[in-house]
Design a protein around this motif. Sequence first.
Motif, mmCIF file in Angstrom:
data_model
loop_
_atom_site.group_PDB
_atom_site.id
_atom_site.type_symbol
_atom_site.label_atom_id
_atom_site.label_comp_id
_atom_site.label_asym_id
_atom_site.label_seq_id
_atom_site.Cartn_x
_atom_site.Cartn_y
_atom_site.Cartn_z
ATOM 1 N N VAL A 131 0.825 -1.212 0.000
ATOM 2 C CA VAL A 131 0.000 0.000 0.000
ATOM 3 C C VAL A 131 0.859 1.262 0.000
ATOM 4 C CG1 VAL A 131 -1.925 -1.170 1.142
ATOM 5 C CG2 VAL A 131 -0.183 0.010 2.526
ATOM 6 N N GLU A 132 2.168 1.101 -0.047
ATOM 7 C CA GLU A 132 3.050 2.264 -0.120
ATOM 8 C C GLU A 132 3.190 2.697 -1.587
ATOM 9 O OE1 GLU A 132 6.638 0.910 1.630
ATOM 10 O OE2 GLU A 132 5.907 1.130 3.706
ATOM 11 N N PRO A 133 3.265 4.005 -1.861
ATOM 12 C CA PRO A 133 3.355 4.494 -3.250
ATOM 13 C C PRO A 133 4.552 3.887 -3.978
ATOM 14 C CG PRO A 133 2.952 6.301 -1.724
ATOM 15 C CD PRO A 133 3.252 5.116 -0.887
ATOM 16 N N LYS A 134 4.319 3.456 -5.240
ATOM 17 C CA LYS A 134 5.382 2.859 -6.042
ATOM 18 C C LYS A 134 5.855 3.885 -7.074
ATOM 19 C CE LYS A 134 4.913 -0.976 -3.872
ATOM 20 N NZ LYS A 134 3.973 -0.413 -2.873
ATOM 21 N N LEU A 135 7.108 4.250 -6.963
ATOM 22 C CA LEU A 135 7.669 5.256 -7.859
ATOM 23 C C LEU A 135 8.463 4.623 -8.988
ATOM 24 C CD1 LEU A 135 8.864 7.826 -5.156
ATOM 25 C CD2 LEU A 135 6.687 7.782 -6.402
ATOM 26 N N LEU A 136 9.008 3.462 -8.758
ATOM 27 C CA LEU A 136 9.816 2.788 -9.761
ATOM 28 C C LEU A 136 8.993 1.746 -10.508
ATOM 29 C CD1 LEU A 136 13.072 2.229 -7.670
ATOM 30 C CD2 LEU A 136 12.569 4.095 -9.287
ATOM 31 N N GLU A 137 9.312 1.607 -11.806
ATOM 32 C CA GLU A 137 8.574 0.649 -12.632
ATOM 33 C C GLU A 137 8.791 -0.780 -12.151
ATOM 34 O OE1 GLU A 137 5.782 -0.154 -15.420
ATOM 35 O OE2 GLU A 137 6.554 1.820 -14.836
ATOM 36 N N LYS A 140 6.615 -5.729 -9.619
ATOM 37 C CA LYS A 140 6.655 -6.651 -8.470
ATOM 38 C C LYS A 140 5.322 -6.679 -7.739
ATOM 39 C CE LYS A 140 9.155 -7.469 -4.155
ATOM 40 N NZ LYS A 140 10.234 -6.988 -3.243
ATOM 41 N N GLN A 141 4.689 -5.490 -7.587
ATOM 42 C CA GLN A 141 3.411 -5.446 -6.874
ATOM 43 C C GLN A 141 2.326 -6.166 -7.647
ATOM 44 O OE1 GLN A 141 2.432 -2.299 -4.462
ATOM 45 N NE2 GLN A 141 0.270 -2.179 -4.968
ATOM 46 N N LEU A 142 2.317 -6.005 -8.973
ATOM 47 C CA LEU A 142 1.308 -6.699 -9.777
ATOM 48 C C LEU A 142 1.437 -8.217 -9.606
ATOM 49 C CD1 LEU A 142 1.376 -4.523 -13.032
ATOM 50 C CD2 LEU A 142 -0.490 -4.705 -11.351
ATOM 51 N N GLU A 143 2.674 -8.676 -9.518
ATOM 52 C CA GLU A 143 2.886 -10.109 -9.303
ATOM 53 C C GLU A 143 2.479 -10.529 -7.890
ATOM 54 O OE1 GLU A 143 6.993 -10.613 -10.035
ATOM 55 O OE2 GLU A 143 6.832 -10.454 -12.235
ATOM 56 N N LEU A 144 2.621 -9.627 -6.919
ATOM 57 C CA LEU A 144 2.354 -9.939 -5.502
ATOM 58 C C LEU A 144 0.882 -9.876 -5.150
ATOM 59 C CD1 LEU A 144 3.504 -10.383 -2.584
ATOM 60 C CD2 LEU A 144 3.624 -7.886 -2.402
#
Length: 801
Positions: free
Chosen positions: A614-620, A625-629
């Motif tokens: 839930v932390e903002p993702k700045l790097l692609e 990684k989040q989409l996979e998680l």
Amino acid sequence: MDSKAMSNSTGDGVPPMADPSKSPHAYNPLPPTQIKRCLDACISTTNNFVAQGFPQFLNDWIASVEKREENARSNKEQLALAEIVKLLQQRAMDMQAHYLELLQQCFLDFSHQRLTTATGQERFIRNEGLTLVDNSELEETIAITSICHRSDSQLSEVLWALHQRLALLNGGKKIDERGNPVSPIQFCDALRRTMQGLNLDVRTKVVGYKHFEAALIKPLVGLYDDLNAYLESEGILPNLRYSAVVRQDVESGSQSTPSQTDQSHEPDQQEEVRTQESEPSAPRRRATDRIFDDAERRNPGQYQQGLVSAIQLLQKHLGANTLTAGQTHSQVPLKGVPEGPSTMGLSEGTTKGSALATEPLVGVVGVMQQQLASQAKGFADVGMGDLQPQPVATVSNQLVAELQKSAGKDGRADEMHTIELVGLLFEYILSDDQLPDSVKALLSYLHTPVLKLAFIDKDFFEDVDHPARVLLNQMAEAGARWISNDGTSQYNIYEKIKTTVFQVLEKFGNDVKVFAEASLDFSSYIRNVSRRQDLMEKRAMEKARGEEKLREAKILVNSKVSQLIDGRDLPSPVLLLLLLPWSDYLSFVILRYGSDSDACQRALQVAQDLIWSVEPKLLEVDKVKQLELQERLQSALQAGFETIGYEQNKSRKLLDAIAALQQLALKSQKAEPAPEPMRVKLETMAAEKAGNVHTESSKATAEESQLIEKLKLIEFGTWLEDDNGKRIKVAWYNHKTMHYMLVDQQGRKVAMSSALQMARAMIAGKLRIIAGSTKPFFERALENIYHSLNARASGELLNRE
């Protein structure tokens, strides 16, 4: 030199226990160089012997303390034993070195003819030392005396031979175990002095003596054989032979004593034996020594016999009258109850004209018992708490006074001591804090029959399994366990004790079977009651332990989750999920698989991944990684909710909220953190649900905190009493959650109370600890009597000084 010339020679080289004018072994003094060589060799051999046995002794001793630590009954005992183990391990090398130094000092003192080691027991039997001995020294003395006497018996032949040969190294002066540098007494006394530098309780010391005997005393026969063989090779009494001679002057019957003979001088043997027998200083077993045999094993019977013997010695030391003046219990007449005799049956008709002078003492006590039994019939309807105790001290003092009138001040001392000892026993009953007042009053009515029994059966104080002693132990234990000062009695125990007491009072004549039958009947009744209560208490304890195990898991989870969220501004859905349902799932996992299991680590990893997601993702790369998680994370959360049976509607709402927060994170947007009041509320709810005690303890005052620390050391089985007189027991204590399981006298769980709650109740005077002991009543009584008499003896010594 022929035998005639040898018998006429004189000098310091005379062998021990022999008349120099008649002994066939009147050697010339040994050269100083030979004496030094022999002593150095003996020291070296002894050091090697100790170096082999002492480490084994220490290892066995430490192992026994560790075993006691594993079976400790309380946290306090466990901590104390752990410290002892640590101390012994740290000081092991120093102890062995110091022990060897002390033995070498024995050889040095021996070489200067000043070695005369007296045991603590020898100091005890002297009047001047008797008053200075405390119970711990008595027990240590018991251990040393028992070891020495067993070894003296088992090693008598080789030890005697060594005494004879060492005497020639001692200028020809006769020696016994006190002057032999390697006798069992020296080995034990060296250990006693070695342990003086250690802060050890007496039980640990006594156990140490037990292992010391096995590792170093019993194998002494090998050391003595080696020393005798070496000294014989040096030409010192090479033809020495041991023979046993029957002594006629020993009260206990035949007893053997060694004699020194030589195979080449048989005609002189009998004459020499007679010389040895006539010497008053020949070593003899002291009658008082037999009191303490084997007591270091803490066998209850042997230990109590030692206490009785010590009490009897103190009685003789103090004189005839050891009763404490003024220790009387007044008797208040009850409404509707026949007034009890102020002197427990010593009516005017009984005492007039010094009845004790004309009637046997047992008969007079029997008359007292009959009178009391007749009056006791009127007590049937007297309620618990209304029955008044008998004036034990008054009766005892009056009996002693009457006995002195008939036999003189110093006459019939044994009977006086019996009266006094039984009186002190029942005085202890009336002052024992473990016994409810109603039980004290009931048991006081046994004073007269027990006094008569003590006159009839001399084994009463000597036999730990005597039916009367067993019955007293049973009734005292039952009274303390099932009767309270609030007027309640579980399982009808009060009436059972009352019936038993008055039956003994009525039926006991001269037959001890009355006590035996009463004990069998009472024990059968108690056994059935105990079985029921133990089962109930066991079930309650198992349930409480299960609840406490869950509480421990919840506290651990609350701590781990708090560490994860501390310092992070997290949205409300994440806080809610982690602090409530996911904490429940973590608790479940810990209970089933353990806190170090892979399942627990995976559950904690899910929590960490959730926070990261839930932390903002700045790097692609982080977005990929989040989409996979996300899918895997949703599945893990859903599985956890299903495992604990979390409501589907709530779980769906939470998962939807988490998914929305994750979408914001993918857009590099920060979700709104939970408002501070809501966060505090959620964290408080989670802590209370977990039963976390740290917040409660932090509110304790200084006085409460001090008492909490003391409560941490309380023993299981300790009885408490509230301000209404109700008794409850500490059945179990969880040192992790600081909660105490309290049960009533039926074994039912009363409360799971925190240390702070108990501390506050005690400070407010609503709860108190009853000073208790796991020892049998009779043993506690004997120890109390011993301490009382010993204190008085010490006081008299100070007054004389």
